[in-house]
Design a protein around this motif. Structure first.
Motif, short mmCIF file in Angstrom:
data_model
loop_
_atom_site.label_atom_id
_atom_site.label_comp_id
_atom_site.label_asym_id
_atom_site.label_seq_id
_atom_site.Cartn_x
_atom_site.Cartn_y
_atom_site.Cartn_z
N ALA A 16 0.81 -1.21 0.00
CA ALA A 16 0.00 0.00 0.00
C ALA A 16 0.85 1.27 0.00
CB ALA A 16 -0.93 0.00 1.21
N LEU A 17 2.10 1.17 0.45
CA LEU A 17 2.96 2.36 0.54
C LEU A 17 3.94 2.48 -0.63
CD1 LEU A 17 3.80 2.43 4.37
CD2 LEU A 17 2.18 3.87 3.13
N ARG A 18 3.94 1.54 -1.54
CA ARG A 18 4.89 1.61 -2.66
C ARG A 18 4.68 2.83 -3.55
NH1 ARG A 18 5.30 -4.86 -4.14
NH2 ARG A 18 6.40 -5.42 -2.20
N PRO A 19 3.43 3.23 -3.83
CA PRO A 19 3.27 4.48 -4.60
C PRO A 19 3.85 5.70 -3.87
CG PRO A 19 1.24 3.20 -4.65
CD PRO A 19 2.14 2.55 -3.64
N MET A 20 3.71 5.73 -2.54
CA MET A 20 4.29 6.83 -1.77
C MET A 20 5.80 6.81 -1.87
SD MET A 20 3.95 7.63 2.33
CE MET A 20 2.18 7.93 2.21
N LYS A 21 6.38 5.63 -1.78
CA LYS A 21 7.83 5.51 -1.88
C LYS A 21 8.33 6.00 -3.24
CE LYS A 21 11.54 2.08 -1.47
NZ LYS A 21 11.87 0.66 -1.27
N GLU A 22 7.61 5.67 -4.28
CA GLU A 22 7.99 6.12 -5.63
C GLU A 22 7.88 7.64 -5.75
OE1 GLU A 22 5.46 3.95 -8.25
OE2 GLU A 22 6.39 2.00 -7.80
N GLU A 23 6.82 8.21 -5.18
CA GLU A 23 6.67 9.67 -5.21
C GLU A 23 7.79 10.36 -4.44
OE1 GLU A 23 4.43 11.75 -6.73
OE2 GLU A 23 3.80 9.97 -7.82
N LEU A 24 8.17 9.77 -3.32
CA LEU A 24 9.26 10.36 -2.53
C LEU A 24 10.60 10.25 -3.27
CD1 LEU A 24 8.23 9.13 1.02
CD2 LEU A 24 8.41 11.51 0.29
N ALA A 25 10.79 9.17 -4.00
CA ALA A 25 12.01 9.04 -4.80
C ALA A 25 12.09 10.15 -5.85
CB ALA A 25 12.07 7.67 -5.46
N LYS A 26 10.96 10.48 -6.43
CA LYS A 26 10.92 11.57 -7.41
C LYS A 26 11.24 12.91 -6.75
CE LYS A 26 7.40 9.31 -10.27
NZ LYS A 26 5.98 9.35 -10.72
N LEU A 27 10.71 13.12 -5.54
CA LEU A 27 11.01 14.37 -4.82
C LEU A 27 12.50 14.45 -4.47
CD1 LEU A 27 8.00 14.85 -2.36
CD2 LEU A 27 8.40 15.92 -4.58
N ASN A 28 13.08 13.31 -4.08
CA ASN A 28 14.52 13.29 -3.82
C ASN A 28 15.30 13.76 -5.04
OD1 ASN A 28 13.88 12.13 -1.38
ND2 ASN A 28 14.70 10.10 -1.86
N ALA A 29 14.93 13.23 -6.19
CA ALA A 29 15.63 13.58 -7.42
C ALA A 29 15.47 15.06 -7.75
CB ALA A 29 15.13 12.71 -8.57
N ARG A 30 14.27 15.57 -7.55
CA ARG A 30 14.02 16.99 -7.84
C ARG A 30 14.83 17.89 -6.91
NH1 ARG A 30 7.61 17.76 -8.17
NH2 ARG A 30 8.24 19.93 -8.52
N SER A 31 14.87 17.55 -5.64
CA SER A 31 15.64 18.39 -4.71
C SER A 31 17.13 18.29 -4.99
CB SER A 31 15.33 18.01 -3.25
OG SER A 31 15.78 16.70 -2.95
N ARG A 32 17.61 17.09 -5.35
CA ARG A 32 19.03 16.93 -5.71
C ARG A 32 19.36 17.74 -6.96
NH1 ARG A 32 19.36 11.63 -5.60
NH2 ARG A 32 20.67 11.26 -3.78
N ASP A 33 18.48 17.72 -7.95
CA ASP A 33 18.69 18.49 -9.18
C ASP A 33 18.74 19.99 -8.90
OD1 ASP A 33 18.78 16.18 -10.66
OD2 ASP A 33 16.73 16.35 -11.44
N LEU A 34 17.88 20.44 -7.98
CA LEU A 34 17.88 21.86 -7.61
C LEU A 34 19.21 22.27 -6.98
CD1 LEU A 34 14.42 22.82 -6.05
CD2 LEU A 34 15.52 23.78 -8.08
N ILE A 35 19.72 21.41 -6.11
CA ILE A 35 21.01 21.70 -5.46
C ILE A 35 22.10 21.82 -6.52
CG2 ILE A 35 22.77 20.79 -3.90
CD1 ILE A 35 20.37 19.33 -2.46
#
Length: 573
Positions: free
Chosen positions: A471-490
């Protein structure tokens, strides 16, 4: 019977984290104290049961004594007569209750009269005390100063001072001066060594000293003649019973009125050097401040929780247009966000505590024996994480506490502006949390190094390695995308090789990364406990929206636009 521990199941969840087994094993050194002290645990389960029982006692004291006294303490406050402070009656009752219950020196070794608890259960106690009365935690919680004496004092000082703290004597850390606030390198209080009697004498003024008329003071002073920077500062311990320090005034504050904030005048006050000369700011104050910042995180979480409960209770009772206001989307959205921020802040607080416990325990062990290469590697790992998470947590948790207190008043409407309701006091009490022990802006300065060197994202990658339920796998995938976006911003900001631009965007980069950290901690909590699921889902949506705003601002910002933000120079300049 009301109890601030048993009515907050999130505390037990964080207490029972898997890493606690390793923390307790390191703290108890093979459980050898059981042969000397009847109250020492015999194994891990016994130790955890001790923490649980003591926290329940604290929860009862918070509910039955400290919280009911909070309003009268706020009105009465401490008083000053003949240069000495007298606590409000309610504060005196609170202090007697925690001392009688043996709740001073919680983290100190048993050989000094302490309970030998890890930092995490001690901070849990501070969380609850803060929920009851944020001002009182500034008196009770300063027992943490004993940690600095324990870490850096000599054996004679440990034997003389720490048992007194465990028996109930109070402490303060005397750092700030009229011309030395955030810039402690500017401290001028003078320490002079007297050869004839082998003592140090302190002369000068300290300002904004929390619990400034305490029994035992840790004092930052300038010991090296002719110096003007941090290398000329040393740490000293001063005892009130020796005289030489007067309280000139108690500050008339907006909030946390129960804890006296004092201006102190040192007149040839006798003191002892702690540790080595010249390391007062460079080494000892840094350790002291990190502990204090963890305490402010706990204070912030306690106020977050208190504000949420006040808002929920009022919304469920207040009727408008034929129904209670908690049924209106505008209100239940606020309550859901307050709950998510409280759960997120608490998760970050206890994650940070575990990191601090691990590296400090290895520090302690290293004074007894040489660490193995594997232990040194683990110590370095957790030290780095603690160094990164402390400013992130102090900065963001204190801001969330301010937001929750603001929203609690908003839910109350006009009633919240009146002193009849607790949320009015919470609003005044919380404002200092994002200021003292280093403003949010200074926490950003401390955190940005770990943003650009990848400390946070390495840990986010580690969180991503955790298996979660379906049930939490979609959340984990969304968080992985946020990680990538914040890393790209840095990377986007760093690649411009403009230090002023990096400093300008630092808070946005820290917040974007912080949202990722909060999101992952809530996901992991929801993976273990279904009760966290709602907060995890609400926070994920909030994090996505906030990171989108940050990303848009940064990517559309032209470095030449910095000119509009700089303070304009006058013609005379």
């Amino acid at each position: 019977m009301a109890n601030f521990y048993t009515d907050t199941p999130q505390l037990k969840y964080h207490l029972n984290h898997p890493l606690m087994k390793r923390i307790v094993e390191l703290k108890e050194r093979g459980y050898t104290d059981k042969d000397k002290y009847s109250y020492a645990p015999i194994d891990f389960e016994d130790a955890m049961d001790s923490y649980d029982k003591v926290l329940e006692v604290i929860g009862e004291i918070c509910a039955d004594i400290i919280a009911p006294n909070a309003e009268s303490v706020d009105h009465e406050g401490p008083t000053l007569e003949n240069n000495r402070v007298t606590y409000a009656k309610g504060t005196q009752q609170n202090l007697k209750a925690v001392v009688d219950a043996g709740l001073m020196g919680i983290s100190m070794p048993r050989r000094f009269g302490g309970l030998n608890f890890p930092i995490l259960p001690y901070i849990m106690a501070a969380d609850m005390v803060s929920r009851a009365d944020a001002g009182f935690v500034n008196i009770w919680g300063l027992q943490d100063c004993a940690e600095t004496i324990y870490e850096f004092g000599n054996e004679d000082q440990l034997q003389r001072f720490i048992p007194r703290v465990c028996a109930g004597e109070t402490l303060s850390m005397d750092l700030t001066e009229p011309d030395a606030g955030s810039d402690l390198q500017a401290v001028r209080l003078k320490a002079t060594y007297h050869e004839e009697d082998g003592t140090w004498r302190l002369n000068g003024v300290k300002r904004f000293i929390t619990n400034g008329d305490s029994d035992i003071h840790l004092v930052l002073a300038r010991s090296e003649e002719g110096t003007n920077d941090g290398r000329g500062l040393s740490m000293f311990v001063y005892q009130k019973k020796d005289g030489g320090v007067d309280v000139r005034r108690i500050e008339n504050k907006m909030g946390i009125k129960g804890s006296p904030t004092c201006e102190l005048v040192f007149k040839d006050a006798k003191a002892e050097l702690v540790g080595d000369r010249k390391l007062g700011l460079i080494k000892y104050v840094m350790a002291l401040m990190n502990g204090a910042r963890l305490g402010i995180m706990a204070q912030s979480v306690g106020i977050c929780d208190a504000a949420l409960r006040e808002g929920e209770a009022y919304a469920k009772d207040r009727k408008q247009f034929g129904q209670t206001i908690d049924r209106f989307p505008a209100v239940y959205e606020m309550l859901a966000m307050m709950k998510a921020k409280t759960d997120a802040a608490r998760a970050l607080l206890y994650e940070t505590c575990r990191f601090v416990d691990m590296y400090k325990l290895y520090d302690d062990i290293s004074r007894e024996r040489k660490l193995t290469p594997e232990e040194r590697k683990e110590q370095k790992h957790y030290n780095r994480l603690a160094d990164a998470y402390t400013p992130l947590g102090k900065g963001m948790c204190s801001e969330y506490a301010n937001q929750n207190a603001y929203d609690a008043i908003q839910i109350h409407g006009g009633s919240g502006f009146m002193k009849d309701y607790t949320c009015e006091r919470l609003y005044r009490d919380v404002r200092i949390a994002s200021i003292y022990e280093g403003t949010t802006q200074l926490q950003v300065v401390a955190a940005i190094r770990h943003i650009t060197t990848g400390t946070y994202h390495a840990q986010l990658d580690a969180y991503q390695q955790t298996e979660v339920i379906e049930a939490l796998r979609p959340m984990k995938e969304e968080l992985a995308k946020l990680n990538a976006r914040s890393r790209d911003l840095i990377e986007f900001v760093v690649e411009q090789k403009d230090q002023e631009l990096l400093d300008f965007h630092a808070r946005r980069l820290v917040e974007a990364t912080g949202h990722c950290v909060f999101g992952h901690l809530l996901m992991l909590a929801a993976n273990d406990e279904e009760s966290f699921r709602n907060s995890a889902e609400v926070y994920l949506r909030y994090a996505k929206a906030e990171i989108q705003k940050i990303e848009t601002y940064i990517r559309e910002f032209n470095p030449s636009d910095l000119a509009y933000y700089r303070v304009a120079k006058t013609d005379q300049d």
